[in-house]
Design an enzyme around this catalytic site. Structure first.
Site, PDB file in Angstrom:
ATOM      1  N   GLU A 100      68.990  80.478  16.666  1.00  0.00           N
ATOM      2  CA  GLU A 100      70.249  80.769  15.960  1.00  0.00           C
ATOM      3  C   GLU A 100      70.291  82.247  15.578  1.00  0.00           C
ATOM      4  O   GLU A 100      69.250  82.888  15.443  1.00  0.00           O
ATOM      5  CB  GLU A 100      70.295  79.859  14.717  1.00  0.00           C
ATOM      6  CG  GLU A 100      71.371  80.120  13.693  1.00  0.00           C
ATOM      7  CD  GLU A 100      72.778  79.816  14.169  1.00  0.00           C
ATOM      8  OE1 GLU A 100      73.165  80.365  15.214  1.00  0.00           O
ATOM      9  OE2 GLU A 100      73.509  79.080  13.463  1.00  0.00           O
ATOM     10  N   ASP A 101      71.489  82.775  15.389  1.00  0.00           N
ATOM     11  CA  ASP A 101      71.599  84.173  14.959  1.00  0.00           C
ATOM     12  C   ASP A 101      71.229  84.328  13.481  1.00  0.00           C
ATOM     13  O   ASP A 101      70.272  85.008  13.136  1.00  0.00           O
ATOM     14  CB  ASP A 101      72.997  84.759  15.261  1.00  0.00           C
ATOM     15  CG  ASP A 101      74.161  83.931  14.700  1.00  0.00           C
ATOM     16  OD1 ASP A 101      73.926  82.863  14.098  1.00  0.00           O
ATOM     17  OD2 ASP A 101      75.320  84.358  14.870  1.00  0.00           O
ATOM     18  N   ASP A 104      72.445  81.054   6.913  1.00  0.00           N
ATOM     19  CA  ASP A 104      73.021  81.593   5.678  1.00  0.00           C
ATOM     20  C   ASP A 104      72.967  80.482   4.611  1.00  0.00           C
ATOM     21  O   ASP A 104      71.918  80.241   4.017  1.00  0.00           O
ATOM     22  CB  ASP A 104      74.430  82.068   6.006  1.00  0.00           C
ATOM     23  CG  ASP A 104      75.136  82.783   4.860  1.00  0.00           C
ATOM     24  OD1 ASP A 104      74.480  83.096   3.869  1.00  0.00           O
ATOM     25  OD2 ASP A 104      76.354  83.021   4.961  1.00  0.00           O
ATOM     26  N   PHE A 153      76.984  91.625   5.221  1.00  0.00           N
ATOM     27  CA  PHE A 153      77.519  90.993   6.427  1.00  0.00           C
ATOM     28  C   PHE A 153      77.185  91.882   7.613  1.00  0.00           C
ATOM     29  O   PHE A 153      77.490  93.065   7.616  1.00  0.00           O
ATOM     30  CB  PHE A 153      79.033  90.776   6.314  1.00  0.00           C
ATOM     31  CG  PHE A 153      79.535  89.857   7.384  1.00  0.00           C
ATOM     32  CD1 PHE A 153      79.508  88.476   7.208  1.00  0.00           C
ATOM     33  CD2 PHE A 153      79.975  90.367   8.604  1.00  0.00           C
ATOM     34  CE1 PHE A 153      79.924  87.618   8.220  1.00  0.00           C
ATOM     35  CE2 PHE A 153      80.397  89.508   9.619  1.00  0.00           C
ATOM     36  CZ  PHE A 153      80.370  88.136   9.421  1.00  0.00           C
ATOM     37  N   ARG A 166      79.957  91.546  19.140  1.00  0.00           N
ATOM     38  CA  ARG A 166      78.814  90.785  19.649  1.00  0.00           C
ATOM     39  C   ARG A 166      78.004  91.568  20.688  1.00  0.00           C
ATOM     40  O   ARG A 166      76.826  91.330  20.876  1.00  0.00           O
ATOM     41  CB  ARG A 166      79.297  89.488  20.332  1.00  0.00           C
ATOM     42  CG  ARG A 166      79.871  88.452  19.397  1.00  0.00           C
ATOM     43  CD  ARG A 166      80.033  87.138  20.158  1.00  0.00           C
ATOM     44  NE  ARG A 166      80.913  86.188  19.489  1.00  0.00           N
ATOM     45  CZ  ARG A 166      80.545  85.360  18.512  1.00  0.00           C
ATOM     46  NH1 ARG A 166      79.309  85.363  18.066  1.00  0.00           N
ATOM     47  NH2 ARG A 166      81.411  84.526  17.972  1.00  0.00           N
TER      48      ARG A 166
HETATM   49  P1  IMP Z   1      75.628  78.717   7.411  1.00  0.00           P
HETATM   50  O1  IMP Z   1      76.134  77.404   7.885  1.00  0.00           O
HETATM   51  O2  IMP Z   1      76.223  79.154   6.112  1.00  0.00           O
HETATM   52  O3  IMP Z   1      74.120  78.814   7.402  1.00  0.00           O
HETATM   53  O4  IMP Z   1      76.222  79.781   8.404  1.00  0.00           O
HETATM   54  C1  IMP Z   1      75.605  80.159   9.533  1.00  0.00           C
HETATM   55  C2  IMP Z   1      76.620  80.798  10.456  1.00  0.00           C
HETATM   56  O5  IMP Z   1      77.432  81.759   9.782  1.00  0.00           O
HETATM   57  C3  IMP Z   1      75.844  81.558  11.515  1.00  0.00           C
HETATM   58  O6  IMP Z   1      75.753  80.784  12.672  1.00  0.00           O
HETATM   59  C4  IMP Z   1      76.675  82.779  11.732  1.00  0.00           C
HETATM   60  O7  IMP Z   1      77.511  82.572  12.837  1.00  0.00           O
HETATM   61  C5  IMP Z   1      77.539  82.934  10.526  1.00  0.00           C
HETATM   62  N1  IMP Z   1      77.084  84.090   9.717  1.00  0.00           N
HETATM   63  C6  IMP Z   1      76.473  84.073   8.513  1.00  0.00           C
HETATM   64  N2  IMP Z   1      76.212  85.309   8.076  1.00  0.00           N
HETATM   65  C7  IMP Z   1      76.670  86.148   9.045  1.00  0.00           C
HETATM   66  C8  IMP Z   1      76.677  87.591   9.172  1.00  0.00           C
HETATM   67  O8  IMP Z   1      76.212  88.368   8.332  1.00  0.00           O
HETATM   68  N3  IMP Z   1      77.236  88.069  10.313  1.00  0.00           N
HETATM   69  C9  IMP Z   1      77.756  87.272  11.293  1.00  0.00           C
HETATM   70  N4  IMP Z   1      77.756  85.933  11.206  1.00  0.00           N
HETATM   71  C10 IMP Z   1      77.221  85.381  10.087  1.00  0.00           C
HETATM   72 MG    MG Z   2      77.068  81.259  14.438  1.00  0.00          MG
END
Ligand code: IMP
Ligand code: MG
Length: 177
Positions: A100-101, A104, A153, A166
């Site tokens: 995963e990238d 969060d 971010f 991207r």
């Molecule tokens: P979560 O479900 O809150 O853990 O969100 C994860 C998703 O939010 C990741 O797959 C990212 O695509 C996106 N995301 C969270 N923080 C960032 C950021 O700083 N930049 C770009 N995408 C982010």
């Molecule tokens: Mg994502």
């Protein structure tokens, strides 16, 4: 609703730093999964560049697959999440590593892990290029983490802001107006 305007982009992780962490993580993966059947699963779209660089350095001959998740409502609010593309390989008896990238709040990965638990995998682990662990709302542990980031971010190296940036080979922090 208009997206906030971008004032600046500050370099956060350079191509060299990223390449070094990718090599180190690949080394950990090679050690952990030696002689084990491994499936590496890229989480689209954000994971694509990390996944691509990582698999080139993995020597345990993994099978590769892809998932895509969609979340409705605010991007990271943990609103309804669903698959728009599921894995195609059988995971039964195999070790699975999701790539995963960013993790969060953790809602996306928690949903994915819950869905995958019924598939009979030998293990389920997570590799994330960036771990925003201070922002977690649900308990999700990143097993292989590239960088820890408490706030901000970021874009580039697969990560987007409204589908832009991207393609950048390094990671930048967006500073808004
Ligand atoms: P979560 O479900 O809150 O853990 O969100 C994860 C998703 O939010 C990741 O797959 C990212 O695509 C996106 N995301 C969270 N923080 C960032 C950021 O700083 N930049 C770009 N995408 C982010
Ligand atoms: Mg994502």
């Amino acid at each position: 609703m208009t997206a906030p305007a971008i004032k600046r982009m500050d370099l956060m992780f350079s191509e060299r730093e990223i390449a070094r962490r990718v090599r180190e993580i690949a080394g950990e993966i090679n050690a952990l999964y030696q002689d084990k059947p491994l499936v590496m699963v890229c989480i689209l779209k954000g994971g694509f560049m990390f996944f691509s660089d990582l698999v080139k350095q993995v020597s345990v001959q993994p099978e590769l697959d892809f998932v895509r998740l969609a979340s409705y409502g605010a991007a990271t609010s943990g609103a309804a999440i669903s698959f728009t593309k599921d894995v195609e390989l059988s995971l039964k008896g195999k070790h699975v590593l999701f790539v995963e990238d960013v993790v969060d709040s953790g809602h996306t990965m928690l949903f994915l892990l819950q869905q995958m638990r019924a598939r009979g995998a030998a293990s389920l682990r997570i590799a994330a290029l960036v771990d925003k662990r201070e922002r977690r709302e649900v308990e999700v542990t990143v097993d292989f983490s590239g960088f820890a980031l408490p706030k901000g971010f970021i874009v580039g190296y697969g990560l987007d802001y409204a589908e832009r940036f991207r393609e950048l080979p390094a990671i930048y922090e967006l500073v808004f107006e």
